[in-house]
Design an enzyme around this catalytic site. Structure first.
Site, mmCIF file in Angstrom:
data_model
loop_
_atom_site.group_PDB
_atom_site.id
_atom_site.type_symbol
_atom_site.label_atom_id
_atom_site.label_comp_id
_atom_site.label_asym_id
_atom_site.label_seq_id
_atom_site.Cartn_x
_atom_site.Cartn_y
_atom_site.Cartn_z
ATOM 1 C CG ASP A 40 9.442 5.160 22.678
ATOM 2 O OD1 ASP A 40 9.704 4.123 23.309
ATOM 3 O OD2 ASP A 40 8.825 5.164 21.596
ATOM 4 N NE ARG B 252 10.978 2.213 14.515
ATOM 5 C CZ ARG B 252 10.092 2.727 15.368
ATOM 6 N NH1 ARG B 252 10.317 3.901 15.943
ATOM 7 N NH2 ARG B 252 8.976 2.089 15.624
ATOM 8 C CB ILE C 289 1.280 5.772 12.378
ATOM 9 C CG1 ILE C 289 0.268 6.742 12.963
ATOM 10 C CG2 ILE C 289 2.637 5.889 13.078
ATOM 11 C CD1 ILE C 289 -0.123 6.428 14.403
ATOM 12 C CG HIS C 290 -4.067 5.103 8.887
ATOM 13 N ND1 HIS C 290 -4.779 5.531 7.793
ATOM 14 C CD2 HIS C 290 -4.638 3.941 9.282
ATOM 15 C CE1 HIS C 290 -5.751 4.665 7.537
ATOM 16 N NE2 HIS C 290 -5.690 3.687 8.426
ATOM 17 C CE LYS D 103 -4.081 2.005 1.266
ATOM 18 N NZ LYS D 103 -5.420 1.618 0.803
ATOM 19 C CD GLU E 237 12.279 6.620 20.176
ATOM 20 O OE1 GLU E 237 11.047 6.733 20.132
ATOM 21 O OE2 GLU E 237 12.895 5.732 19.568
ATOM 22 C CG ASP F 207 15.973 42.975 9.446
ATOM 23 O OD1 ASP F 207 15.309 41.935 9.384
ATOM 24 O OD2 ASP F 207 16.432 43.444 10.509
HETATM 25 N N1 COA Z 1 1.233 1.911 5.957
HETATM 26 C C1 COA Z 1 0.672 1.409 4.838
HETATM 27 N N2 COA Z 1 -0.598 0.980 4.784
HETATM 28 C C2 COA Z 1 -1.321 1.053 5.919
HETATM 29 C C3 COA Z 1 -0.790 1.565 7.105
HETATM 30 C C4 COA Z 1 0.553 1.996 7.109
HETATM 31 N N3 COA Z 1 1.134 2.499 8.194
HETATM 32 N N4 COA Z 1 -1.745 1.533 8.044
HETATM 33 C C5 COA Z 1 -2.839 1.025 7.488
HETATM 34 N N5 COA Z 1 -2.597 0.721 6.191
HETATM 35 C C6 COA Z 1 -3.533 0.174 5.205
HETATM 36 C C7 COA Z 1 -4.210 -1.077 5.703
HETATM 37 O O1 COA Z 1 -3.440 -2.215 5.385
HETATM 38 C C8 COA Z 1 -5.500 -1.014 4.964
HETATM 39 O O2 COA Z 1 -5.249 -1.412 3.625
HETATM 40 P P1 COA Z 1 -6.243 -2.443 2.882
HETATM 41 O O3 COA Z 1 -7.493 -1.654 2.686
HETATM 42 O O4 COA Z 1 -5.534 -2.790 1.639
HETATM 43 O O5 COA Z 1 -6.427 -3.588 3.838
HETATM 44 C C9 COA Z 1 -5.806 0.470 4.899
HETATM 45 O O6 COA Z 1 -4.561 1.111 5.023
HETATM 46 C C10 COA Z 1 -6.728 0.937 5.999
HETATM 47 O O7 COA Z 1 -6.200 0.571 7.241
HETATM 48 P P2 COA Z 1 -7.079 0.538 8.582
HETATM 49 O O8 COA Z 1 -7.977 -0.649 8.579
HETATM 50 O O9 COA Z 1 -7.711 1.870 8.769
HETATM 51 O O10 COA Z 1 -5.955 0.407 9.683
HETATM 52 P P3 COA Z 1 -5.632 -0.893 10.544
HETATM 53 O O11 COA Z 1 -6.647 -0.983 11.622
HETATM 54 O O12 COA Z 1 -5.441 -2.042 9.633
HETATM 55 O O13 COA Z 1 -4.239 -0.514 11.173
HETATM 56 C C11 COA Z 1 -2.600 0.507 12.543
HETATM 57 C C12 COA Z 1 -4.074 0.504 12.153
HETATM 58 C C13 COA Z 1 -2.342 1.638 13.512
HETATM 59 C C14 COA Z 1 -2.227 -0.840 13.185
HETATM 60 C C15 COA Z 1 -1.779 0.724 11.239
HETATM 61 O O14 COA Z 1 -2.177 1.961 10.699
HETATM 62 C C16 COA Z 1 -0.291 0.661 11.391
HETATM 63 O O15 COA Z 1 0.273 -0.424 11.380
HETATM 64 N N6 COA Z 1 0.408 1.810 11.470
HETATM 65 C C17 COA Z 1 1.828 1.860 11.617
HETATM 66 C C18 COA Z 1 2.205 1.542 13.050
HETATM 67 C C19 COA Z 1 3.692 1.598 13.269
HETATM 68 O O16 COA Z 1 4.484 1.416 12.382
HETATM 69 N N7 COA Z 1 4.100 1.901 14.527
HETATM 70 C C20 COA Z 1 5.463 2.004 14.886
HETATM 71 C C21 COA Z 1 6.018 3.368 14.574
HETATM 72 S S1 COA Z 1 5.351 4.649 15.590
HETATM 73 MG MG MG Z 2 9.043 3.691 20.016
#
Ligand code: COA
Ligand code: MG
Length: 291
Positions: free
Chosen positions: A156, A66, A222-223, A20, A129, A270
């Site tokens: 963190d 990371r 993160i989304h 994605k 952090e 300035d």
């Molecule tokens: N990167 C890429 N794609 C993402 C994504 C991300 N960070 N977060 C969600 N998506 C995708 C999902 O896979 C889904 O795709 P699909 O329709 O093909 O299945 C779509 O976006 C919608 O996702 P949604 O259902 O709203 O979210 P979720 O409940 O599946 O996930 C989280 C929520 C928070 C778990 C997710 O957003 C995530 O993993 N974020 C990153 C967390 C992370 O890396 N944390 C550590 C660093 S702070």
């Molecule tokens: Mg952390």
């Protein structure tokens, strides 16, 4: 320096999220092996991240991995497993002292020699952090070399300090300001903290505006739904670009006549305002010298 407006994090064990991410208009993708991946999934995540780096088309997006923190006992295996994919950069979490960066720098220097890659081609980004990381900011920022950016991690940090996260963010203002100021002092980029309330897009936009005002050049995402808001917030508007151009033109015109300070639209202009206007053009991806 390359633009890093939104840096989208995703758990390195999720092929679906990697797939994605590379369809989104985002400057950088962070393939996470640390907090976003459960201990039992680390091995699988390392293999997937390597395969993604080797076979997925990331287009212009920066490919960042990371690692787990130096001292976690996981970092050597993270690095060994992902190096063959030649990421553009590694992001080190919980950086508390320059020794962590020195370890990674030495390992990358050896890897570049081993693979015949250009020396210094893999960059380092450091996540600040921990309380110690904030206290040691200057020593961390001055390591030079491949270190390109400091990222500020609020969650963190507050866990480490023992404070309480609030919407207003007073509890992190000191550290958030210290990170961006130290980065500027040492010629590094500064990337702002994660916004965890996924449904509060207004709050995200507000926090992005604050970050721009503080001097940050980008923010962690993160989304996918956070990405367009962040990318836009760190891109100057057409009106801002026009205003910056007008100010630069006016400044040059006055300078030609030996005048260093003047009034434009009722405000004093300035040298510092010239510098700020030049920065607006740079953030817009324009060359301030070809105005
Ligand atoms: N990167 C890429 N794609 C993402 C994504 C991300 N960070 N977060 C969600 N998506 C995708 C999902 O896979 C889904 O795709 P699909 O329709 O093909 O299945 C779509 O976006 C919608 O996702 P949604 O259902 O709203 O979210 P979720 O409940 O599946 O996930 C989280 C929520 C928070 C778990 C997710 O957003 C995530 O993993 N974020 C990153 C967390 C992370 O890396 N944390 C550590 C660093 S702070
Ligand atoms: Mg952390």
């Amino acid at each position: 320096m390359r633009r890093r407006r939104a840096l989208l994090f995703l758990p390195g064990d999720s092929e679906r999220k990697i797939a994605k991410a590379i369809t989104l208009e985002v400057d950088a993708v962070v393939l996470d092996l640390e907090d976003g991946v459960a201990l039992g999934q680390k091995e699988m995540a390392r293999a997937l991240v390597r395969r993604a780096l080797e076979t997925f088309d990331f287009g212009p997006r920066e490919r960042i991995v990371r690692l787990n923190a130096v001292g976690s006992g996981l970092e050597d295996a993270d690095l060994a497993a992902t190096l063959p994919g030649r990421p553009d950069a590694y992001l080190l979490p919980k950086v508390s002292d320059p020794a962590a960066i020195a370890w990674l720098d030495a390992a990358l220097t050896a890897a570049e020699a081993h693979y015949g890659w250009p020396p210094g081609c893999i960059r380092i980004l450091a996540l600040i952090e921990t309380a110690l990381g904030v206290v040691n900011l200057r020593e961390i920022a001055r390591v030079g070399g491949r270190l390109e950016a400091l990222l500020f991690g609020a969650e963190d940090l507050i866990g480490d300090i023992g404070g309480v996260r609030t919407a207003a963010g007073h509890e992190v203002l000191y550290a958030r300001s210290a990170v961006v100021t130290t980065a500027a002092a040492f010629g590094l980029a500064a990337i702002d903290m994660v916004f965890v309330a996924l449904d509060d897009l207004e709050g995200l936009a507000r926090e992005c505006r604050e970050a721009v005002e503080l001097g940050y050049q980008g923010k962690m995402a993160i989304h996918p739904r956070q990405v367009p808001i962040i990318q836009a917030a760190f891109t100057p508007t057409t009106a801002q670009v026009d205003a910056a151009r007008r100010l630069i033109d006016a400044y040059r015109e006055h300078e030609r006549h030996g005048v260093g300070v003047f009034v434009l639209d009722g405000k004093m202009v300035d040298a510092p305002m010239l510098a700020a206007a030049r920065r607006v053009l740079i953030r817009a991806g324009l060359n301030p010298d070809i105005n």
